[in-house]
Design an enzyme around this catalytic site. Structure first.
Site, mmCIF file in Angstrom:
data_model
loop_
_atom_site.group_PDB
_atom_site.id
_atom_site.type_symbol
_atom_site.label_atom_id
_atom_site.label_comp_id
_atom_site.label_asym_id
_atom_site.label_seq_id
_atom_site.Cartn_x
_atom_site.Cartn_y
_atom_site.Cartn_z
ATOM 1 N N VAL A 1 2.410 -6.060 4.233
ATOM 2 C CA VAL A 1 1.127 -6.739 4.422
ATOM 3 C C VAL A 1 0.128 -5.779 5.055
ATOM 4 C CG1 VAL A 1 -0.072 -8.713 5.425
ATOM 5 C CG2 VAL A 1 2.345 -8.920 4.841
ATOM 6 N N GLY B 1 -0.884 -2.686 4.460
ATOM 7 C CA GLY B 1 -0.620 -1.246 4.555
ATOM 8 C C GLY B 1 -0.333 -0.758 5.963
ATOM 9 N N GLU C 1 -6.478 -0.882 -10.544
ATOM 10 C CA GLU C 1 -5.491 -0.405 -11.507
ATOM 11 C C GLU C 1 -5.962 -0.716 -12.921
ATOM 12 O OE1 GLU C 1 -1.466 -1.346 -10.645
ATOM 13 O OE2 GLU C 1 -1.753 -1.052 -8.499
ATOM 14 N N LYS D 1 0.797 -11.880 0.170
ATOM 15 C CA LYS D 1 0.656 -11.509 1.583
ATOM 16 C C LYS D 1 0.393 -12.746 2.449
ATOM 17 C CE LYS D 1 -0.980 -6.954 0.248
ATOM 18 N NZ LYS D 1 -2.153 -6.200 -0.195
#
Ligand code: NAP
Length: 438
Positions: free
Chosen positions: A138, A140, A196, A211
């Protein structure tokens, strides 16, 4: 304290599964900071091997450390801790279970897996008296799992509100700053490496919902899975929505909200992800670009804010390494990671019964009594209006209605009824409003 391994010479063996963005940085830190890690743990922390999927690529690490046989690597006798940074459900789940069932400690960054299978993994950890750590899953680099599990263990958390997805925050911040539309900004995010090739998991809120499930589980001592989280993404947000937000001195953020809701004597958990207006003066409004932040409200601690880099190889590896040092110390001295806490077993509040505030943007005919007609639709469903702003436009008027908190279903029913009115030309947009005092 007496080391479990006696002399301090016996190394702690580590297997890393995955050598992508995060795995590469974990391996780098293990190599470059071996002496510091040894001093902090009390014993050398030694990389036994790294599992990857593809062969024949120069990875910049000794060939003999690489394997495509993750199962065999996990099973090695000299592996004490398994770091899973592969991602996805399988084969990550199988490898983690194999490690835990063999009494090995696991450190993972895999939110998708945890949001579905924390129960199964935590039970395996408990059965085998093994450690399961997941700080990196969660936000980073931001320490939020440990504060919720340990630092706030003696408090009561009432609310967790976070910006936990960097891609969507980058897009919404850029739309706010430039006035550009969603499609244009998403393409720019892709060009800059913030989105992405398939951005669905980010822009449709799946990543944030995973998360939110983890945060809600930790905050409320209740098992919450991704399926329990109400989820809406940002793909329908327009530049007009951002302009309307600016007019009200607000901005739009994709929020992960976890709340302890009290209904009569009963408590329930509400977990939801959606784009919402927040006042510019709210601490989360200033979190821009790809940064993340999590705002926690606890009964005794009051308000806490955790801010930092929510993704990226090195920041995420920092969180993984913190867990790895904890797991290694436990191996060395004989401690245990805190296990899963689900004693509260609070029921999940359905979204329809969750109180939110709305901002409804309407185009209406320029006729007498329109405002009263519109207001009566709100009143009929028990939704109280907090403010109305009317701007005359060429073929009628533009109305912005801001409500007080009301059950989400009552608000949705009101909007549906408004759309049916002859005097309403269009319901241009409906956004929730969060981060206000009421
Ligand atoms: P990534 O760059 O896609 O790397 C994945 C790695 O796993 C690659 O090295 C890949 O091998 C390997 N792999 C894939 N399938 C495998 C298999 N069956 N057996 C063995 N190895 C396999 O992923 P990442 O960005 O590092 O993310 C890793 C985890 O961290 C995910 O759970 C992600 O959600 C989490 N996370 C990432 C970030 C971030 O900023 N990237 C932030 C927070 C959390 P090849 O190299 O051979 O393809």
């Amino acid at each position: 304290m007496t080391p479990l391994f006696g002399t301090g010479d016996r190394p702690i063996g580590v297997a890393v599964l995955g050598l992508g963005n995060v795995g590469t940085e974990v391996v780098r830190i293990l190599r470059d900071h071996a002496d510091d890690l040894k001093a902090r743990v009390g014993a050398p922390v030694v990389l036994r091997g790294v599992a990857v999927r593809r062969t024949g690529i120069d990875r910049g690490i000794p060939e003999e450390l690489l394997t495509t046989d993750a199962e065999a690597l996990v099973a090695r006798k000299d592996v004490d801790i398994v770091v899973e940074v592969v991602g996805g459900i399988e084969p990550a789940r199988t490898h983690i279970l194999a490690a835990l069932n063999a009494g090995k400690s696991v450190v993972t960054a895999n939110k998708a897996l945890l949001a579905e299978y924390t129960g199964e993994l935590a039970e395996a950890a408990e059965r085998n008296r093994a450690d399961l750590y997941f700080e990196a899953a969660v936000a980073g680099a931001i320490p939020i799992v440990r504060p919720l599990v340990q630092s706030l263990a003696g408090d009561q958390v009432n609310r967790v509100m976070g910006i936990v997805n960097g891609t969507t925050n980058f897009i919404l911040s850029a739309m706010d700053e430039t006035g550009a539309d969603y499609g244009e900004t998403l393409a720019e995010a892709g060009r800059l490496g913030y989105a992405e090739a398939d951005p669905t998991a980010d822009v449709e809120g799946y990543d944030a919902a995973a998360k939110a499930a983890i945060l809600a589980s930790l905050a409320f001592h209740t098992r919450v899975t991704a399926a329990d989280v109400h989820r809406e993404g940002i793909s329908k947000i327009t530049s007009e929505d951002l302009a309307a937000a600016r007019d009200l001195d607000c901005t739009v953020k994709l929020l992960a909200l976890c709340e302890r809701v009290k209904d009569g004597g009963k408590e329930r958990v509400s977990a939801r992800v959606y784009p919402a207006l927040i006042p510019r003066k709210h601490p989360l409004a200033s979190v821009s670009g790809a940064f993340n932040a999590v705002f926690v409200e606890a009964q005794n601690a009051g308000r806490l804010m955790f801010y930092g880099q929510g993704a990226g190889g090195a920041p995420t590896a920092s969180a993984v390494m913190g867990d790895l040092v904890m797991a290694a110390r436990n191996k060395f001295y004989g401690g245990r990671a805190p296990g899963e806490s689900t004693y509260a077993k609070l029921p999940i509040a359905p979204m329809g019964e969750t109180a939110t505030r709305y901002l409804v943007n309407l185009r209406v005919a320029d006729k007498k009594g329109v405002l009263a007609t519109v207001a009566s639709e709100f009143a009929e469903r028990g939704v109280s209006i907090s403010a109305v702003r009317q701007t005359d436009v060429a073929d009628g008027a533009h109305l912005i209605v801001v409500t007080h908190r009301a059950p989400d279903q009552a608000l949705a029913d009101t909007v549906a009824a408004l759309a049916e009115l002859d005097v309403v030309t269009e319901v241009s947009s409906v956004l929730r409003l969060e981060g206000t005092e009421e």
